[in-house]
Write an enzyme that holds these catalytic residues in place. Structure first.
Site, PDB file in Angstrom:
ATOM      1  N   ASP A  83      27.356-116.522  57.874  1.00  0.00           N
ATOM      2  CA  ASP A  83      27.921-117.040  56.635  1.00  0.00           C
ATOM      3  C   ASP A  83      28.041-118.554  56.756  1.00  0.00           C
ATOM      4  OD1 ASP A  83      29.820-115.932  54.216  1.00  0.00           O
ATOM      5  OD2 ASP A  83      30.591-117.787  55.087  1.00  0.00           O
TER       6      ASP A  83
ATOM      7  N   ASN B 272      27.780-126.418  46.354  1.00  0.00           N
ATOM      8  CA  ASN B 272      27.438-125.823  45.058  1.00  0.00           C
ATOM      9  C   ASN B 272      28.266-126.442  43.930  1.00  0.00           C
ATOM     10  OD1 ASN B 272      25.555-124.058  44.249  1.00  0.00           O
ATOM     11  ND2 ASN B 272      26.747-122.214  44.646  1.00  0.00           N
TER      12      ASN B 272
ATOM     13  N   HIS C 165      24.273-125.938  41.017  1.00  0.00           N
ATOM     14  CA  HIS C 165      23.639-124.747  41.591  1.00  0.00           C
ATOM     15  C   HIS C 165      22.201-124.994  42.032  1.00  0.00           C
ATOM     16  CE1 HIS C 165      26.731-121.663  40.928  1.00  0.00           C
ATOM     17  NE2 HIS C 165      27.188-122.596  40.104  1.00  0.00           N
TER      18      HIS C 165
ATOM     19  N   ASP D 233      20.890-123.945  45.535  1.00  0.00           N
ATOM     20  CA  ASP D 233      19.747-123.048  45.741  1.00  0.00           C
ATOM     21  C   ASP D 233      18.753-123.647  46.730  1.00  0.00           C
ATOM     22  OD1 ASP D 233      20.818-121.257  44.074  1.00  0.00           O
ATOM     23  OD2 ASP D 233      19.375-121.505  42.431  1.00  0.00           O
TER      24      ASP D 233
ATOM     25  N   ASP E 141      25.766-117.051  50.247  1.00  0.00           N
ATOM     26  CA  ASP E 141      25.420-117.814  51.453  1.00  0.00           C
ATOM     27  C   ASP E 141      25.506-116.914  52.677  1.00  0.00           C
ATOM     28  OD1 ASP E 141      28.105-117.441  51.414  1.00  0.00           O
ATOM     29  OD2 ASP E 141      28.652-119.490  51.888  1.00  0.00           O
TER      30      ASP E 141
END
Ligand code: C2E
Ligand code: CA
Ligand code: CA
Length: 650
Positions: free
Chosen positions: A259, A267, A272, A276, A302
């Site tokens: 993680d 983000n 976003h 990404d 994530d």
């Protein structure tokens, strides 16, 4: 390449083509069900015709010839019957179909010649039987051969030509008429069967296309569209397969859940699209690092997962996991500059503490969660300690669900003192639970369980009511600090319920401070901002608790409508021996001054710590040095005598 010239084209038309393996297999499959029927029908019809000629025609012709045909037909019938359910590859199908294609000529010619040879011996009835035998049998044969076009056409051509040529020249008008009947029927039938054959080939091609499309859909359904890595669904399928393999071989393998720390702020801050691209790059870097050593997947958000098979020992596996986490810390070139994240991983080893896919996943996830709570950016291996914790948490959950909250929960109070004026500024309310089943349970244990199970809101209502009841009896100048969980701020109704409790308590909202931990705020920044605004609107203060532990962006935290920050006790304990802690506390104090926020330092246990904190400019403090949390009944005595008396630090 299509064949050139009419003869070559005719040849191609009349032979079994090897060009289309799928069609060959489908032909074989359809054919193998029908061919035994054809041979059986052929033999029965033949012997019936022979039976009407016994004693009329010579024996060698009536029974001798059929006796020659019978083993050939019976053998072919058995061969095809046996092979009808066998999976046949294209080469095998081609061989079998070509053999049939070659055999059909002599067989059709042989049967036609034999039946016509019987014609001269009988009367009108037996002669009609010969004509009838040929006409009907060929129809049956054509129907059975329909899936192999050249064989069907060969049989039709041989038998019909013989029939027409023979019976048209008998000079018997009935037979002349029959030749027309038979020629018409077989031509129509062949035409229809050719169309059927085209339909059959189209069907085979359509099925192939559909299978190919299905395969592509399946591939896409198992792929994460952003990173191109296998997705959650593919990961679980692979995990099931890995369990089965390990069970069979008696081998060990590890499952890791990885993680990213600090992905959410990226983000939120950059949008976003940048988030990404960061995930894409993380995927690329991880793939390169993992190579063929593990099966890598993105589970969503994530979160990535690894299946590391055939591990030598736990230590080398953990070292590999640590290597991945370390490598992920290197900056990612993005957005004109470079972005940095960290990674934490939870690991579990099959078959030590989990032997099926869902337990493996859950345990790795649990190890990750626990690891993150204590030390971000590291690797945490699921252990018996974790297992014990899970069992303990389950027992706590059971007991909490059954608990009479009103009777079993209580609140104790720990003073927050102003060391400059030596006055008690407020008390922090701390929950206590005495369960008849479990005994006294620490809030550090039951609060996280209550948060995870959603029971926390019920607990908060009971605890806040009790804390407010006590605070209502204190002098106006003494405030109340109360800990809220992010779930308490999760909906408008919940916040409205808290507001009503405060308004009905008789304690002025300005005396109340609500503490929210930094990690809770990070879970849902927008919700926290909205709820903190509501509480501030009411007149309450809002404190950011455990400040400095969440690794969140400072600018975003300070965008909250805060009144105070509380420096976490991990920076306080042993500050005299830790230059790093000293620096952190100094800068947090400076920050709070610049931002005009109050600043409470928690966990002050010793005189030496106190002296340093005072020197750094801290004045609001809380800790065992001043007082341990006390029951409500002890508060008046503390206020009357404790202040000053307990502050033996001057
Ligand atoms: P917290 O909000 O950081 O509370 C401070 C914790 O530190 C308390 O532990 C307190 O007893 C302890 N403490 C105070 N002074 C010292 C000190 O000098 N040294 C040391 N080592 N510890 C000190 P407690 O009461 O066990 O609470 C643990 C945590 O449980 C709290 O941490 C808070 O996060 C949570 N909690 C407690 N009561 C509530 C509640 O009513 N609602 C919610 N949502 N959480 C609560
Ligand atoms: Ca607190
Ligand atoms: Ca705290």
């Amino acid at each position: 390449m299509p064949p050139k010239g009419p003869i070559a084209r005719m040849r191609a038309f009349m032979s079994v083509s090897a060009d289309d393996p799928a069609l060959l297999k489908a032909q074989y499959q359809a054919f193998s069900g029908q061919i035994p029927l054809m041979y059986a029908m052929l033999l029965v019809n033949t012997w019936l015709l022979a039976s009407t000629h016994i004693g009329i025609a010579p024996r060698w012709l009536v029974t001798g010839v059929p006796l020659l045909f019978t083993p050939v037909c019976a053998l072919r019938c058995i061969q095809w019957w046996r092979g009808r359910h066998q999976a046949m590859d294209a080469a095998g199908a081609l061989r079998a179909l070509r053999r049939t294609n070659r055999l059909v000529w002599p067989l059709a010619a042989g049967f036609a010649a034999w039946s016509l040879a019987l014609y001269p011996y009988g009367d009108a009835y037996t002669r009609s039987h010969v004509a009838f035998y040929m006409a009907v049998t060929i129809i049956g044969v054509l129907l059975c051969l329909m899936h192999v076009r050249p064989a069907m056409l060969a049989a039709a051509a041989v038998v019909n030509l013989a029939f027409v040529a023979f019976f048209a020249t008998t000079g018997v008008p009935t037979f002349t008429a029959m030749t027309v009947n038979v020629a018409l029927v077989t031509t129509t039938l062949v035409g229809m069967l050719l169309r059927q054959y085209d339909g059959f080939t189209e069907l085979v091609r359509a099925r192939l296309q559909a299978e190919a499309l299905g395969g592509e859909n399946l591939r896409l359904a198992n792929l994460d569209s952003l990173t191109g890595l296998p997705n959650r669904r593919a990961f679980f399928a692979e995990l099931e397969a890995a369990c089965a393999r390990a069970r069979e071989r008696g081998s060990r393998f590890a499952v890791g859940i990885l993680d990213l720390d600090g992905f959410k702020p990226v983000n939120d801050l950059y949008g976003h699209a940048v988030g990404d691209r960061l995930l894409e790059q993380v995927g690329v870097r991880l793939s390169a690092l993992v190579g063929g050593r593990a099966h890598l997947a993105r589970l969503g958000g994530d979160e990535f997962a690894l299946i590391i098979e055939d591990i030598a020992d736990d230590a080398s596996c953990a070292a590999f996991a640590r290597h991945l986490c370390t490598e992920l810390r290197a900056p990612f070139p993005l957005q004109d500059n470079s972005l940095q994240v960290a990674a934490s991983m939870g690991l579990v080893v099959y078959p030590d503490l989990a032997t099926n896919a869902s337990d493996l996943y859950e345990h790795a996830d649990y190890a990750l969660y626990q690891g993150k709570r204590h030390q971000r950016g590291g690797v945490s291996l699921f252990s018996t300690r974790h297992q014990h914790r899970i069992q303990q948490d389950a027992a706590i959950e059971q007991a909490l669900r059954k608990a009479d909250l009103e009777a079993e929960l209580s609140v104790v109070f720990q003073p927050i003192v102003d060391t400059a004026s030596r006055r008690t500024l407020a008390f922090e309310a701390l929950a206590r639970w005495h369960s008849p089943a479990m005994g006294t349970v620490s809030p550090a244990e039951f609060i996280p369980v209550a948060e995870r199970t959603g029971l926390i809101t019920q607990l908060t209502r009971v605890l806040l009511a009790k804390a407010l009841d006590a605070a209502a009896t204190w002098p106006e100048a003494v405030g109340l600090s109360f800990n809220l969980s992010i779930h308490d701020l999760g909906s408008e109704e919940e916040v409205a319920r808290l507001v009503r409790l405060v308004l009905d308590s008789g304690v002025h909202p300005a005396r109340i401070d609500l503490e929210i931990t930094e990690t809770a705020v990070m879970q849902d920044m927008e919700q926290a901002q909205w709820a903190a605004g509501q509480l501030r609107g009411l007149g309450c203060g809002v404190t950011l608790d455990d400040f400095g532990t969440g690794f969140s962006s400072l600018s975003r935290l300070l965008a909250l409508p805060l009144t105070r920050i509380k420096i976490d006790r991990r920076f306080v304990s042993g500050i005299q021996h830790s230059p790093a802690s000293l620096k952190i506390v100094r800068s947090l104090l400076a920050l709070s001054r610049d931002m005009e926020l109050g600043c409470v330092i928690e966990g002050v246990e010793g005189e030496e710590e106190l002296a340093i904190l005072r020197e750094l400019g801290g004045s609001l403090m809380q800790g065992y040095l001043f007082a341990r949390p006390m029951p409500a009944a002890d508060v008046p005595a503390w206020l009357a005598h404790g202040e000053g008396a307990a502050f033996c630090f001057c």
